[in-house]
Design an enzyme around this catalytic site. Structure first.
Site, PDB file in Angstrom:
ATOM      1  N   HIS A  92      45.902  36.090  42.903  1.00  0.00           N
ATOM      2  CA  HIS A  92      44.973  36.995  42.204  1.00  0.00           C
ATOM      3  C   HIS A  92      44.259  37.911  43.201  1.00  0.00           C
ATOM      4  O   HIS A  92      44.175  39.125  42.981  1.00  0.00           O
ATOM      5  CB  HIS A  92      43.951  36.166  41.424  1.00  0.00           C
ATOM      6  CG  HIS A  92      42.867  36.972  40.787  1.00  0.00           C
ATOM      7  ND1 HIS A  92      42.962  37.477  39.506  1.00  0.00           N
ATOM      8  CD2 HIS A  92      41.663  37.388  41.259  1.00  0.00           C
ATOM      9  CE1 HIS A  92      41.869  38.158  39.221  1.00  0.00           C
ATOM     10  NE2 HIS A  92      41.067  38.119  40.263  1.00  0.00           N
ATOM     11  N   GLU A  93      43.761  37.333  44.287  1.00  0.00           N
ATOM     12  CA  GLU A  93      43.044  38.141  45.274  1.00  0.00           C
ATOM     13  C   GLU A  93      43.985  39.129  45.961  1.00  0.00           C
ATOM     14  O   GLU A  93      43.596  40.270  46.245  1.00  0.00           O
ATOM     15  CB  GLU A  93      42.364  37.229  46.303  1.00  0.00           C
ATOM     16  CG  GLU A  93      41.292  36.319  45.722  1.00  0.00           C
ATOM     17  CD  GLU A  93      40.195  37.073  44.990  1.00  0.00           C
ATOM     18  OE1 GLU A  93      39.880  38.213  45.394  1.00  0.00           O
ATOM     19  OE2 GLU A  93      39.649  36.528  44.016  1.00  0.00           O
ATOM     20  N   GLU A 142      40.724  43.054  36.615  1.00  0.00           N
ATOM     21  CA  GLU A 142      40.889  41.599  36.608  1.00  0.00           C
ATOM     22  C   GLU A 142      42.198  41.196  35.930  1.00  0.00           C
ATOM     23  O   GLU A 142      42.925  40.333  36.418  1.00  0.00           O
ATOM     24  CB  GLU A 142      39.712  40.934  35.892  1.00  0.00           C
ATOM     25  CG  GLU A 142      38.393  41.049  36.629  1.00  0.00           C
ATOM     26  CD  GLU A 142      38.329  40.214  37.887  1.00  0.00           C
ATOM     27  OE1 GLU A 142      39.379  39.781  38.401  1.00  0.00           O
ATOM     28  OE2 GLU A 142      37.228  39.987  38.382  1.00  0.00           O
ATOM     29  N   HIS A 202      44.380  42.181  43.904  1.00  0.00           N
ATOM     30  CA  HIS A 202      43.317  43.186  44.054  1.00  0.00           C
ATOM     31  C   HIS A 202      43.609  44.121  45.234  1.00  0.00           C
ATOM     32  O   HIS A 202      43.249  45.306  45.187  1.00  0.00           O
ATOM     33  CB  HIS A 202      41.965  42.505  44.260  1.00  0.00           C
ATOM     34  CG  HIS A 202      41.331  42.002  42.986  1.00  0.00           C
ATOM     35  ND1 HIS A 202      41.166  42.806  41.872  1.00  0.00           N
ATOM     36  CD2 HIS A 202      40.809  40.784  42.666  1.00  0.00           C
ATOM     37  CE1 HIS A 202      40.570  42.108  40.923  1.00  0.00           C
ATOM     38  NE2 HIS A 202      40.359  40.883  41.362  1.00  0.00           N
TER      39      HIS A 202
END
Length: 264
Positions: free
Chosen positions: A136-137, A195, A140
């Site tokens: 997930h990070e 997100e 980003h």
């Protein structure tokens, strides 16, 4: 807010004065600092990719110097190596991993390919869930969310310097621009669209690395459970919750995505 506005408003007039300080009421304003703060703020609008990369490198040097990085031979270090030792780059970007031995339930990836996981998150989650959070990070970063956050953080630190031109106390707090940027980045909030896109990247990341397709959903649900349990757990995940909102809705969305994948 008025102090910041005043310092910036004065920039045009300050440039023509030879004095290093002027007085407004009983307060001294460091004109050189106010002018530089205005220049910094203007430059933040036009930061190039090279500028962002340089900021990211400087930021990570600062972060690693101010947080206890675990030894690679420690329990955390060996566990991390087992999870990500086979990953040296992602979409052409070299990556490096590390664990901060702090109780925070958090993780982040920076634009230079640095990925840091807090020990608190590793304590709270199993390997698949940690990997989903890492994915997930990274999402980003790949989606340039981190680049935008870094740019905004630089802007905020520049404005803090402008406020510091008016207040001696604020000046001491804003002298370390990297410290101000770290604070700004810690409070950076992503949009729901960002997100969801990072969650989707995490889902793909999990599939590519033979990780449970439900890992992202489970990780998000675990955050919700820890938060709702209260006590020490609440304080340990407050920052991740504040910067990554709507975890329950996102968990359900990722579960539905995994359901669809496993049904095929």
């Amino acid at each position: 807010m008025k102090k910041v506005f005043l310092a910036i408003l004065l920039i045009g007039g300050i440039c023509s004065t030879a004095s290093a300080q002027i007085k407004i009421g009983n307060k001294k304003i460091d004109t050189k600092k106010a002018v530089q703060a205005g220049v910094d703020a203007a430059q933040a609008i036009t930061l190039s990719d090279a500028d962002i990369a340089k900021l990211c490198r400087e930021y990570m040097v600062w972060m690693d110097a101010h947080n206890p990085l675990t030894d690679e031979n420690s329990e955390y270090g060996q566990r991390l190596q087992k999870m990500v030792g086979h990953i040296t780059e992602i979409e052409g970007m070299p990556v490096n991993f590390g664990v901060y031995e702090v109780i925070d339930v958090n993780a982040f990836a920076c634009g230079d390919g640095s990925i840091r996981i807090c020990a608190g998150l590793m304590d709270a989650m199993d390997d698949d869930e940690v990997m989903a959070v890492i994915g997930h990070e990274i999402g980003h970063v790949v989606n340039t969310d981190v680049k935008d956050a870094m740019k905004n953080a630089y802007m905020r630190s520049a404005l803090t310097n402008a406020a510091g031109a008016v207040s001696n106390t604020a000046a001491k707090l804003s002298d370390s621009e990297l410290g101000a940027m770290a604070e700004a980045l810690a409070g950076a909030q992503y949009s729901q669209k960002q997100e969801n896109a990072a969650d989707d990247y995490a889902f793909k990341f999990c599939l590519q690395n033979d990780i449970d397709p439900y890992a992202m959903s489970k990780a998000l649900n675990k955050l919700v459970e820890l938060y709702e349990a209260g006590g020490e757990s609440t304080s340990r995940i407050e920052q991740m919750f504040s910067t990554h909102p709507d975890s329950a809705k996102r968990a359900q969305r990722m579960k539905e995505k995994a359901d669809k994948h496993t049904a095929n």
